[in-house]
Motif scaffolding. Sequence first.
Motif, PDB file in Angstrom:
ATOM      1  N   GLY A 104       0.842  -1.023  -0.171  1.00  0.00           N
ATOM      2  CA  GLY A 104      -0.146  -0.018  -0.033  1.00  0.00           C
ATOM      3  C   GLY A 104       0.843   1.352   0.004  1.00  0.00           C
ATOM      4  N   HIS A 105       0.093   2.322   0.236  1.00  0.00           N
ATOM      5  CA  HIS A 105       0.609   3.715   0.497  1.00  0.00           C
ATOM      6  C   HIS A 105       1.222   3.715   1.754  1.00  0.00           C
ATOM      7  CE1 HIS A 105       0.442   8.226  -0.369  1.00  0.00           C
ATOM      8  NE2 HIS A 105       0.185   8.207   0.899  1.00  0.00           N
ATOM      9  N   ALA A 106       2.637   3.790   1.865  1.00  0.00           N
ATOM     10  CA  ALA A 106       3.340   4.272   2.785  1.00  0.00           C
ATOM     11  C   ALA A 106       2.896   5.568   3.752  1.00  0.00           C
ATOM     12  CB  ALA A 106       4.891   4.190   2.743  1.00  0.00           C
ATOM     13  N   MET A 107       2.547   5.637   5.069  1.00  0.00           N
ATOM     14  CA  MET A 107       2.182   6.618   5.694  1.00  0.00           C
ATOM     15  C   MET A 107       3.050   6.759   6.829  1.00  0.00           C
ATOM     16  SD  MET A 107      -2.040   5.711   5.699  1.00  0.00           S
ATOM     17  CE  MET A 107      -2.548   7.332   5.995  1.00  0.00           C
ATOM     18  N   PRO A 108       3.163   7.771   7.660  1.00  0.00           N
ATOM     19  CA  PRO A 108       3.928   7.887   8.814  1.00  0.00           C
ATOM     20  C   PRO A 108       3.394   6.757   9.895  1.00  0.00           C
ATOM     21  CG  PRO A 108       2.827   9.819   8.338  1.00  0.00           C
ATOM     22  CD  PRO A 108       2.171   9.061   7.431  1.00  0.00           C
ATOM     23  N   GLY A 109       4.615   6.010  10.343  1.00  0.00           N
ATOM     24  CA  GLY A 109       4.438   4.896  11.213  1.00  0.00           C
ATOM     25  C   GLY A 109       5.140   3.734  10.426  1.00  0.00           C
ATOM     26  N   CYS A 110       5.982   4.038   9.523  1.00  0.00           N
ATOM     27  CA  CYS A 110       6.528   2.929   9.094  1.00  0.00           C
ATOM     28  C   CYS A 110       8.149   2.982   9.729  1.00  0.00           C
ATOM     29  CB  CYS A 110       6.935   3.056   7.447  1.00  0.00           C
ATOM     30  SG  CYS A 110       5.299   2.676   6.484  1.00  0.00           S
ATOM     31  N   ILE A 111       8.341   1.998  10.858  1.00  0.00           N
ATOM     32  CA  ILE A 111       9.594   2.240  11.448  1.00  0.00           C
ATOM     33  C   ILE A 111      10.797   1.449  11.171  1.00  0.00           C
ATOM     34  CG2 ILE A 111      10.519   2.326  13.785  1.00  0.00           C
ATOM     35  CD1 ILE A 111       8.011   4.455  13.355  1.00  0.00           C
ATOM     36  N   VAL A 112      11.717   2.078  10.810  1.00  0.00           N
ATOM     37  CA  VAL A 112      12.977   1.475  10.142  1.00  0.00           C
ATOM     38  C   VAL A 112      13.803   0.603  10.868  1.00  0.00           C
ATOM     39  CG1 VAL A 112      15.196   1.840   8.732  1.00  0.00           C
ATOM     40  CG2 VAL A 112      13.068   3.296   8.409  1.00  0.00           C
ATOM     41  N   PHE A 113      13.941  -0.721  10.640  1.00  0.00           N
ATOM     42  CA  PHE A 113      14.928  -1.628  11.435  1.00  0.00           C
ATOM     43  C   PHE A 113      16.347  -1.376  10.508  1.00  0.00           C
ATOM     44  CE2 PHE A 113      17.241  -5.611  11.626  1.00  0.00           C
ATOM     45  CZ  PHE A 113      17.417  -5.714  13.209  1.00  0.00           C
ATOM     46  N   ALA A 114      16.143  -1.627   9.289  1.00  0.00           N
ATOM     47  CA  ALA A 114      17.470  -1.307   8.187  1.00  0.00           C
ATOM     48  C   ALA A 114      16.904  -0.878   7.169  1.00  0.00           C
ATOM     49  CB  ALA A 114      18.628  -2.512   8.352  1.00  0.00           C
ATOM     50  N   GLY A 115      17.702  -0.202   6.362  1.00  0.00           N
ATOM     51  CA  GLY A 115      17.449   0.266   5.007  1.00  0.00           C
ATOM     52  C   GLY A 115      18.535   0.826   4.236  1.00  0.00           C
ATOM     53  N   GLU A 116      18.570   0.265   2.910  1.00  0.00           N
ATOM     54  CA  GLU A 116      19.555   0.900   2.087  1.00  0.00           C
ATOM     55  C   GLU A 116      18.652   1.403   1.063  1.00  0.00           C
ATOM     56  OE1 GLU A 116      22.644  -3.075   2.583  1.00  0.00           O
ATOM     57  OE2 GLU A 116      21.125  -2.886   0.801  1.00  0.00           O
ATOM     58  N   ILE A 117      19.403   2.798   0.744  1.00  0.00           N
ATOM     59  CA  ILE A 117      18.422   3.503  -0.392  1.00  0.00           C
ATOM     60  C   ILE A 117      19.367   4.084  -1.498  1.00  0.00           C
ATOM     61  CG2 ILE A 117      18.898   5.669   1.233  1.00  0.00           C
ATOM     62  CD1 ILE A 117      15.953   6.526   0.304  1.00  0.00           C
ATOM     63  N   PHE A 118      18.513   4.201  -2.674  1.00  0.00           N
ATOM     64  CA  PHE A 118      18.988   4.922  -3.779  1.00  0.00           C
ATOM     65  C   PHE A 118      17.987   6.178  -3.784  1.00  0.00           C
ATOM     66  CE2 PHE A 118      21.105   1.113  -5.761  1.00  0.00           C
ATOM     67  CZ  PHE A 118      22.229   1.669  -5.910  1.00  0.00           C
ATOM     68  N   ILE A 119      18.693   7.250  -4.323  1.00  0.00           N
ATOM     69  CA  ILE A 119      17.723   8.394  -4.374  1.00  0.00           C
ATOM     70  C   ILE A 119      18.452   8.888  -5.899  1.00  0.00           C
ATOM     71  CG2 ILE A 119      17.348  10.653  -3.976  1.00  0.00           C
ATOM     72  CD1 ILE A 119      17.610  10.154  -1.070  1.00  0.00           C
ATOM     73  N   PHE A 120      17.436   8.997  -6.823  1.00  0.00           N
ATOM     74  CA  PHE A 120      17.944   9.319  -8.255  1.00  0.00           C
ATOM     75  C   PHE A 120      17.141  10.885  -8.339  1.00  0.00           C
ATOM     76  CE2 PHE A 120      17.422   4.851  -8.174  1.00  0.00           C
ATOM     77  CZ  PHE A 120      18.456   4.434  -9.018  1.00  0.00           C
ATOM     78  N   GLU A 121      18.105  11.881  -8.185  1.00  0.00           N
ATOM     79  CA  GLU A 121      17.680  13.267  -8.248  1.00  0.00           C
ATOM     80  C   GLU A 121      17.746  13.683  -9.699  1.00  0.00           C
ATOM     81  OE1 GLU A 121      20.321  15.918  -6.258  1.00  0.00           O
ATOM     82  OE2 GLU A 121      19.109  17.636  -6.497  1.00  0.00           O
TER      83      GLU A 121
END
Length: 142
Positions: A104-121
Amino acid sequence: MWCNNYELKTCLTGRLDYNKDLIEDITSFCENENITSGYICVLGALKSATLGFYNQSKKLYDAKIIDKTLEIVNCYGNISIKEGKPFVHIHLVVSDSDYICYGGHAMPGCIVFAGEIFIFETKGPPLIRQFDEITSLYMWPK
Ligand code: ZN
């Protein structure tokens, strides 16, 4: 359909902070780095998630809290401007320990345990969301 031509400016990689809110963490990074348009991909895990489903007749998001540890199966989103500030719009598919998926659509309240991110600006003028009368959503301009 209607499209604009945006070229890729840069690709950033990073780690999300433990115990932070997914949307809040990415949004504050975009605010600090003045990123006004682009897209993101994240892999990792969450301690819990809050997913939304847009109720098209009520024109409101229904929310579901998934209060258990989750793998991020897919996390894709875009970055644009809403009401003068960077706005990160994310859709998520997560799985639990039984490999059951929720999406679904992520809302506030998604709490990170671990995350790797790519940001394509992307380059170009800020992508500014405008209120759309038909959907009651803030959408990209035509
Ligand atoms: Zn959405």
